[in-house]
Enzyme design. Structure first.
Site, PDB file in Angstrom:
ATOM      1  N   TRP A 189       0.818  -1.203   0.000  1.00  0.00           N
ATOM      2  CA  TRP A 189       0.000   0.000   0.000  1.00  0.00           C
ATOM      3  C   TRP A 189       0.856   1.258   0.000  1.00  0.00           C
ATOM      4  O   TRP A 189       0.381   2.351  -0.309  1.00  0.00           O
ATOM      5  CB  TRP A 189      -0.926   0.013   1.219  1.00  0.00           C
ATOM      6  CG  TRP A 189      -0.237   0.168   2.549  1.00  0.00           C
ATOM      7  CD1 TRP A 189       0.777  -0.578   3.047  1.00  0.00           C
ATOM      8  CD2 TRP A 189      -0.523   1.152   3.553  1.00  0.00           C
ATOM      9  NE1 TRP A 189       1.140  -0.150   4.308  1.00  0.00           N
ATOM     10  CE2 TRP A 189       0.355   0.916   4.642  1.00  0.00           C
ATOM     11  CE3 TRP A 189      -1.452   2.187   3.652  1.00  0.00           C
ATOM     12  CZ2 TRP A 189       0.347   1.684   5.802  1.00  0.00           C
ATOM     13  CZ3 TRP A 189      -1.451   2.958   4.816  1.00  0.00           C
ATOM     14  CH2 TRP A 189      -0.564   2.699   5.866  1.00  0.00           C
ATOM     15  N   ASP A 190       2.144   1.101   0.300  1.00  0.00           N
ATOM     16  CA  ASP A 190       3.096   2.210   0.271  1.00  0.00           C
ATOM     17  C   ASP A 190       2.990   2.994  -1.035  1.00  0.00           C
ATOM     18  O   ASP A 190       3.070   4.221  -1.057  1.00  0.00           O
ATOM     19  CB  ASP A 190       4.538   1.687   0.377  1.00  0.00           C
ATOM     20  CG  ASP A 190       4.788   0.807   1.580  1.00  0.00           C
ATOM     21  OD1 ASP A 190       3.854   0.125   2.023  1.00  0.00           O
ATOM     22  OD2 ASP A 190       5.928   0.770   2.059  1.00  0.00           O
ATOM     23  N   GLU A 248       0.662  -2.173  13.091  1.00  0.00           N
ATOM     24  CA  GLU A 248       0.690  -3.632  12.998  1.00  0.00           C
ATOM     25  C   GLU A 248       0.993  -4.330  14.315  1.00  0.00           C
ATOM     26  O   GLU A 248       0.996  -5.560  14.380  1.00  0.00           O
ATOM     27  CB  GLU A 248       1.717  -4.037  11.934  1.00  0.00           C
ATOM     28  CG  GLU A 248       1.311  -3.581  10.546  1.00  0.00           C
ATOM     29  CD  GLU A 248       2.415  -3.769   9.521  1.00  0.00           C
ATOM     30  OE1 GLU A 248       3.594  -3.893   9.916  1.00  0.00           O
ATOM     31  OE2 GLU A 248       2.106  -3.772   8.317  1.00  0.00           O
ATOM     32  N   LYS A 267       2.980   0.975  16.452  1.00  0.00           N
ATOM     33  CA  LYS A 267       4.138   0.907  15.568  1.00  0.00           C
ATOM     34  C   LYS A 267       4.309   2.183  14.753  1.00  0.00           C
ATOM     35  O   LYS A 267       5.417   2.693  14.600  1.00  0.00           O
ATOM     36  CB  LYS A 267       4.000  -0.289  14.618  1.00  0.00           C
ATOM     37  CG  LYS A 267       5.145  -0.430  13.621  1.00  0.00           C
ATOM     38  CD  LYS A 267       4.931  -1.620  12.708  1.00  0.00           C
ATOM     39  CE  LYS A 267       6.048  -1.751  11.686  1.00  0.00           C
ATOM     40  NZ  LYS A 267       5.834  -2.869  10.739  1.00  0.00           N
ATOM     41  N   GLN A 268       3.214   2.688  14.204  1.00  0.00           N
ATOM     42  CA  GLN A 268       3.306   3.809  13.278  1.00  0.00           C
ATOM     43  C   GLN A 268       1.983   4.557  13.241  1.00  0.00           C
ATOM     44  O   GLN A 268       0.993   4.128  13.834  1.00  0.00           O
ATOM     45  CB  GLN A 268       3.647   3.305  11.873  1.00  0.00           C
ATOM     46  CG  GLN A 268       2.587   2.412  11.258  1.00  0.00           C
ATOM     47  CD  GLN A 268       3.101   1.612  10.076  1.00  0.00           C
ATOM     48  OE1 GLN A 268       3.791   0.611  10.242  1.00  0.00           O
ATOM     49  NE2 GLN A 268       2.751   2.038   8.879  1.00  0.00           N
TER      50      GLN A 268
END
Length: 779
Positions: A330-331, A474, A588-589
């Site tokens: 998806w980046d 994640e 995580k992000q």
């Protein structure tokens, strides 16, 4: 004065990790192939890699990954019978230069050997004009008379992570051309490498030995005289759309290149790169560090841009090697595509054609990944067919050496919505609906169909919910009502409805044919209902904070420092079933904050600030995708110091090569094109304040305090503009070739910009900068 177009190293580090990282920093590519920034005499042990776009192979039960070709850039020198190499010979001086203007890698090394000095220089580029072609200029010069032997040709000792992918290579010489043929292990696809040399000195003989196909040139070198030659190489595979065989095509290209000559090839290559930079450069006045880092990030994106007509996309590690299986994530849609969409729409279209090409793979995944799933469930790790390369046990535990069960493959369902959003965004910002008619509309409807089959309808609450998913964070798997995922699904339903409405109005026959083709006529009304009734977590009325997923607020609160103090191994994974972060609020992000950035028009500045302050101290930034989202949202509510800090963190990740190279037991070294895209977005969307939609382009400048000006080019509605932002004005210059006038809103002032005309709007200057501390998250 610092050259803001060149990356230069003046020393050679002879340890394996430095060689690995250096190979990433100095890589070159042209969309067809990538060539790691290694030295001419290096081989597989030094991680030389020529990675081919769009061709994959699997050996046994190992991961499928892109194919590395034999190395036709190999050159080895001996001086009076002594091998000369950066790893084995005393180095007096060394310099390696990467020219960002034309993706040209230069190397100068002066060696000392038994009382003599030998200088080696080389210049390497992969043609932007002819993607199958690579060219090298190589020279040697000795300070004293000496016997010199140059062995140059094709090195067949290939560095693979999970190979060998070309197990039975065949070496030959056809006239003056060296050839190496091979077939991939899994699908038996042909890969051919051809090499031809132009030289005017020495005695040449052919030598095929030790896994190398070489031409050996021996000469008695005169003191102080430079001996230069040129290498032309070409790589072709069965993936190339050509009328002849790959071998014939490769031979033809190198012979034509030699006939044209080095300077002609170089000139054509440079012209293509000049065009790229005219479209894509961003200029920052007053901050050389930011300028170089941003330009390097843009350079990395241009290196990886797929060749026209290839229907390839950009892997998560670009063309820097086989890491991440060479897969597309998806980046690409959420972090790289915006750059191309606003600068190089033709490349954006190519990236989206990859998703059209792999639609059947997404359909296969939907059918096999869960009971009753329909439509298109795009692969988390997508390769050439669109089938998922991600495994269920995707991360290794460095402590127990066991593989960990993760749910990236089966529960990160937001990928389909990311694709649908990108497909629609292309139409909105270009006004070009040809991609919808090529298959983009089918992609969008099939993604909506998937979400409708995945969603649960709660009768007691009269709403749809997206349950049992993994969001961008994640570390927390199999959660319910993840805010980002739910919003993406909602947007997909809205886009599906808008797509059907657009086709009904403008292309009714195409809509009828599509509806009949995929049998979706009865489902279209359900998408309208789902768009209205799908539940998305809302901000708390008092705190304005959005709960990332059901139950998140009940998790244990801790600090990142405290969590990491409990780690047994530096590479242990914090998520999966029993990871240290699972029972905590550490993420995580960017997740909620990413949602607020992607869907910025749906939320107020106050909500963005409240969530930024809540989630930022709890975000580990374990992904290169994270910092730019926090930077862009921080810029929106005026925290420009933090925005700048995270802008630099994003923009310098590949330039400084200080990233982690292992997650669990998995090697993750390589470039970070998503972060590169994030750096561009932070500069242009964040500090430049650009926001374009289907009706107008909006610019609300927020220049960082050290920046005197920010300049960039903008592609919008198939027209082009040059934008220059200073501390008190915004200038918009429309290209004379533009076809129509366009609406701009600059610092709240509306104006129309006609073809060939210039707008100059004054404004009050940068917004006041608020200072937030990470520790408290308080203003």
């Amino acid at each position: 004065m610092r050259d803001l177009w060149k990356i230069t190293s003046r020393k050679f580090a002879n340890d394996q990790e430095s060689i690995m990282r250096n190979g990433n920093v100095y890589q070159i590519a042209n969309g067809y192939m990538g060539y790691r920034g290694t030295l001419d005499e290096f081989g597989a042990k030094e991680l030389v890699g020529i990675t081919l776009a769009g061709i994959f192979d699997r050996v046994g039960d190992a991961w499928r990954e892109p194919v590395n070709a034999p190395n036709p850039g190999y050159t080895q020198v001996t001086l009076d019978g002594k091998l000369i190499s950066a790893r084995a010979t005393t180095i007096k001086e060394h310099r390696q230069i990467l020219n960002l203007q034309n993706a040209c890698l230069e190397r100068e090394t002066e060696f000392s050997s038994h009382g003599k000095t030998l200088k080696i220089c080389s210049t390497r580029f992969l043609s932007a004009d002819q993607p199958n072609l690579g060219v090298i200029k190589y020279s040697v010069k000795c300070n004293k008379a000496a016997k010199v032997r140059i062995s140059t040709g094709i090195d067949c000792d290939i560095w693979d992570l999970n190979g060998p992918h070309l197990p039975k290579l065949r070496k030959e010489k056809r006239g003056d051309v060296l050839l190496v043929h091979g077939r991939t292990a899994e699908l038996s696809k042909t890969v051919v490498v051809a090499e031809l040399v132009e030289l005017s000195f020495g005695r040449e003989r052919h030598k095929s030995v030790d896994n190398k196909n070489l031409r050996v040139i021996e000469l008695s070198a005169e003191a102080g005289k430079t001996y230069a030659f040129y290498k032309y190489f070409a790589i072709y595979t069965d993936n190339d759309q050509i009328a002849t065989s790959p071998a014939e095509a490769a031979i033809k290209v190198v012979r034509e290149a030699k006939a044209a000559g080095y300077e002609s090839c170089f000139e054509a290559h440079n012209a293509r790169w000049a065009e790229k930079w005219t479209r894509c450069d961003v200029k920052i006045e007053g901050d050389d560090e930011a300028q170089l880092a941003l330009r390097y990030s843009i350079f990395q994106l241009l290196l990886a841009a797929p060749v026209k007509g290839s229907q390839n996309s950009i892997p998560a590690r670009a063309l820097s090697g086989q890491v991440y299986k060479g897969a597309i994530f998806w980046d690409t849609e959420m972090f790289m595509l915006p750059f191309f969409l606003h600068t190089y729409p033709e490349v954006a279209a190519e990236l989206l054609r990859y998703r059209i090409k792999t639609l059947d793979g997404a359909r296969r995944k939907a059918r096999t990944e869960g009971p009753g799933f329909r439509g298109a469930f795009y692969a988390w790790e997508s390769q050439d067919t669109g089938d998922d390369a991600c495994t269920y046990f995707n991360v290794g535990d460095p402590i127990t050496k066991r593989d960990l069960r993760t749910h990236f493959r089966d529960k990160q369902v937001h990928i389909s919505g990311d694709v649908a959003i990108a497909m629609w965004e292309y139409f909105r910002l270009t006004g070009d609906d040809s991609l919808l008619l090529e298959g983009g509309a089918e992609v969008i409807l099939e993604c909506a169909r998937f979400y409708h089959s995945y969603a649960y309808f709660k009768k007691d609450k009269n709403r749809y919910e997206i349950l049992d998913v993994v969001g961008p964070d994640e570390y927390h798997e199999r959660v319910n009502n993840n805010a980002y995922t739910s919003m993406v699904a909602k947007a997909t339903f809205e886009i599906a409805n808008a797509t059907a409405e657009h086709l009904a109005k403008n292309h009714p026959a195409a809509l009828d044919a599509l509806v009949k083709k995929i049998g979706i006529v009865d489902e279209l009304p359900l998408f309208e209902e789902a768009a209205t009734l799908l539940y998305v977590p809302a901000p708390n009325p008092e705190s304005r904070v959005i709960e990332q997923f059901d139950g998140y607020f009940k998790l244990r609160d801790t600090t990142i420092k405290e969590l990491k103090a409990r780690m047994i191994h530096t590479n242990e994974y914090l998520g999966a079933g029993q990871g240290l972060a699972v029972a905590t609020k550490i993420i995580k992000q960017a997740d909620v904050v990413l949602m607020l950035n992607v869907f910025k028009d749906r939320y107020s500045t106050e909500i963005k600030q409240a969530n930024w302050q809540y989630y930022e101290p709890r975000t580990e930034h374990g992904s290169s995708l994270s910092a730019c989202a926090y930077a862009m949202v921080a810029a929106e509510f005026g925290n420009l110091d933090f925005a700048y800090k995270y802008f630099l963190k994003t923009a310098k990740i590949d330039l400084e090569a200080k990233y982690r190279v292992f997650v669990g037991t998995i090697f993750m070294g390589g470039s970070h094109p998503a972060a590169n895209g994030g750096a561009w977005m932070t500069a242009v969307f964040g500090f430049g304040g650009l926001k374009a939609d289907d009706k107008q382009a909006i610019i609300n400048p927020r220049l960082y305090k050290t920046w005197k000006s920010l300049q960039f080019s903008l592609a919008y509605k198939e027209d082009r503009f040059d934008i220059a932002i200073t501390r008190d004005s915004v200038e918009v210059v429309a290209a004379v070739t533009n076809r129509q006038e366009h609406q701009f809103v600059i610092a709240g002032k509306s104006a129309v910009c006609a073809p060939g005309k210039r707008l100059l709007i004054s404004y009050a200057g940068a917004a006041p900068q608020k200072v937030l501390t990470r520790a408290s998250g308080q203003a």
